[in-house]
Write an enzyme that holds these catalytic residues in place. Structure first.
Site, PDB file in Angstrom:
ATOM      1  N   LYS A  16       0.850  -1.191   0.000  1.00  0.00           N
ATOM      2  CA  LYS A  16       0.000   0.000   0.000  1.00  0.00           C
ATOM      3  C   LYS A  16       0.884   1.238   0.000  1.00  0.00           C
ATOM      4  O   LYS A  16       2.059   1.214   0.390  1.00  0.00           O
ATOM      5  CB  LYS A  16      -0.937   0.017   1.215  1.00  0.00           C
ATOM      6  CG  LYS A  16      -0.251  -0.069   2.590  1.00  0.00           C
ATOM      7  CD  LYS A  16       0.280   1.231   3.115  1.00  0.00           C
ATOM      8  CE  LYS A  16       0.965   1.087   4.468  1.00  0.00           C
ATOM      9  NZ  LYS A  16       1.744   2.277   4.863  1.00  0.00           N
ATOM     10  N   PRO A  99       9.782  -4.792  -0.164  1.00  0.00           N
ATOM     11  CA  PRO A  99      10.888  -4.581   0.778  1.00  0.00           C
ATOM     12  C   PRO A  99      10.388  -4.451   2.212  1.00  0.00           C
ATOM     13  O   PRO A  99       9.314  -3.904   2.468  1.00  0.00           O
ATOM     14  CB  PRO A  99      11.521  -3.267   0.294  1.00  0.00           C
ATOM     15  CG  PRO A  99      11.067  -3.099  -1.113  1.00  0.00           C
ATOM     16  CD  PRO A  99       9.722  -3.749  -1.199  1.00  0.00           C
ATOM     17  N   ASP A 141      -2.019  -1.745  10.659  1.00  0.00           N
ATOM     18  CA  ASP A 141      -2.371  -1.749   9.234  1.00  0.00           C
ATOM     19  C   ASP A 141      -3.071  -3.031   8.786  1.00  0.00           C
ATOM     20  O   ASP A 141      -3.631  -3.070   7.685  1.00  0.00           O
ATOM     21  CB  ASP A 141      -1.121  -1.564   8.367  1.00  0.00           C
ATOM     22  CG  ASP A 141      -0.517  -0.175   8.480  1.00  0.00           C
ATOM     23  OD1 ASP A 141      -1.173   0.713   9.061  1.00  0.00           O
ATOM     24  OD2 ASP A 141       0.616   0.018   8.000  1.00  0.00           O
TER      25      ASP A 141
END
Length: 294
Positions: A16, A99, A141
């Site tokens: 995101k 990453p 999240d």
């Protein structure tokens, strides 16, 4: 004849971007109150789940230097296993592309995919609200990725409203330096009193004047953030790059007229060790259809 239970499942876990990130307050318990728009993108990890006869959570190809206690997919599997009080086993294989420590939500997305996938694989029939409540125990999240759509997010990450966004392309640059989230949110110079905005206020100007309150602190802690922002600004004049999440990735919205060959040349010219990608916005999590809202 009874139907044989599904034996394996593979899910793509999207990253995101935070199109903006405002810190509008802090609770007495120390948690920060945020406002942000979360945009799903097509930079994905892959989570493969396989039933095993043993009553255990087994992780294959673990991430180096990440213990099982820190591994979010292992924690997610154990959490839902304990919550449902079931004697079932799973083997988890996670292929990382997003990453780590980049502010792109890869770990949270992987945890959400694990919860969603095991809900299907183990026939648990947990609804979206229950999965989201479990996800919040793993990270702020995670509920967004279980929600599965682009969203206006508030509170500590648990207040989520669907928002309609145009499909856009983005240039995302990770300067290969992870920033611990705690170091950002514990910094005394962090802005904590940004005036709240509304969804309509954001939609009136979704591409301009959007800021990330964590960015100034991140640039001081991690000079590579400023270097990445400067690099994008020079490569794409007028693109107004900003940081995603608590960093260190930065991104810019791409003009549809931007030449693809130019972008490819830019990515080839990245400083050594940096990671860059042109990504496309998504409307929904690829696993959206596996999530029951009942």
């Amino acid at each position: 004849m009874s139907k044989q239970p599904q034996q394996s499942l593979t899910l793509r876990s999207p990253a995101k971007l935070n199109l903006f990130l405002h810190i509008v307050g802090q609770r007495p318990d120390g948690y920060h109150l945020l406002q942000s728009v979360f945009q799903l993108i097509d930079w994905t990890d892959t989570v493969h789940l396989k039933r095993i006869p043993e009553n255990e959570v087994r992780r294959i190809n673990p991430i180096p230097d990440v213990s099982p206690e820190q591994d979010l997919v292992v924690r997610a599997a154990k959490l839902v296993k304990d919550f449902c009080k079931i004697d079932l086993g799973v083997e988890i294989d996670l292929k990382k592309e997003i990453p780590m420590g980049a502010g792109l939500g890869g770990g949270s997305s992987d945890a959400a995919s694990t919860l969603i996938g095991l809900n299907t694989l183990w026939n648990l029939d947990l609804d979206k609200k229950t999965l989201s409540n479990l996800g919040l125990k793993l990270g702020a999240d995670v509920p967004f990725f279980i929600f599965g759509q682009n969203a206006f997010v508030e509170g500590i990450g648990e207040q989520i409203q669907e928002i309609s966004l145009e499909n856009r392309d983005f240039l995302v640059i990770f300067p290969n330096r992870a920033i611990p989230t705690v170091s950002i949110f514990h910094d005394p110079e962090l802005t904590r009193d940004h005036a709240p905005i509304t969804i309509d206020g954001f939609l009136a100007s979704p591409l301009s004047n959007q800021i990330n309150d964590c960015q100034a602190v991140a640039m001081r802690i991690c000079p590579e953030v400023k270097q990445a922002l400067d690099w994008v600004s020079q490569a794409l004049p007028g693109s107004a790059p900003r940081m995603s999440g608590s960093g260190s990735s930065v991104f810019a919205v791409l003009d549809p007229k931007t030449d693809s060959v130019k972008l490819e040349n830019l990515l080839q010219s990245l400083p050594k060790g940096w990671i860059g990608r042109v990504v496309r916005g998504l409307n929904k999590n690829p696993a959206y259809n596996l999530i029951s809202s009942d």
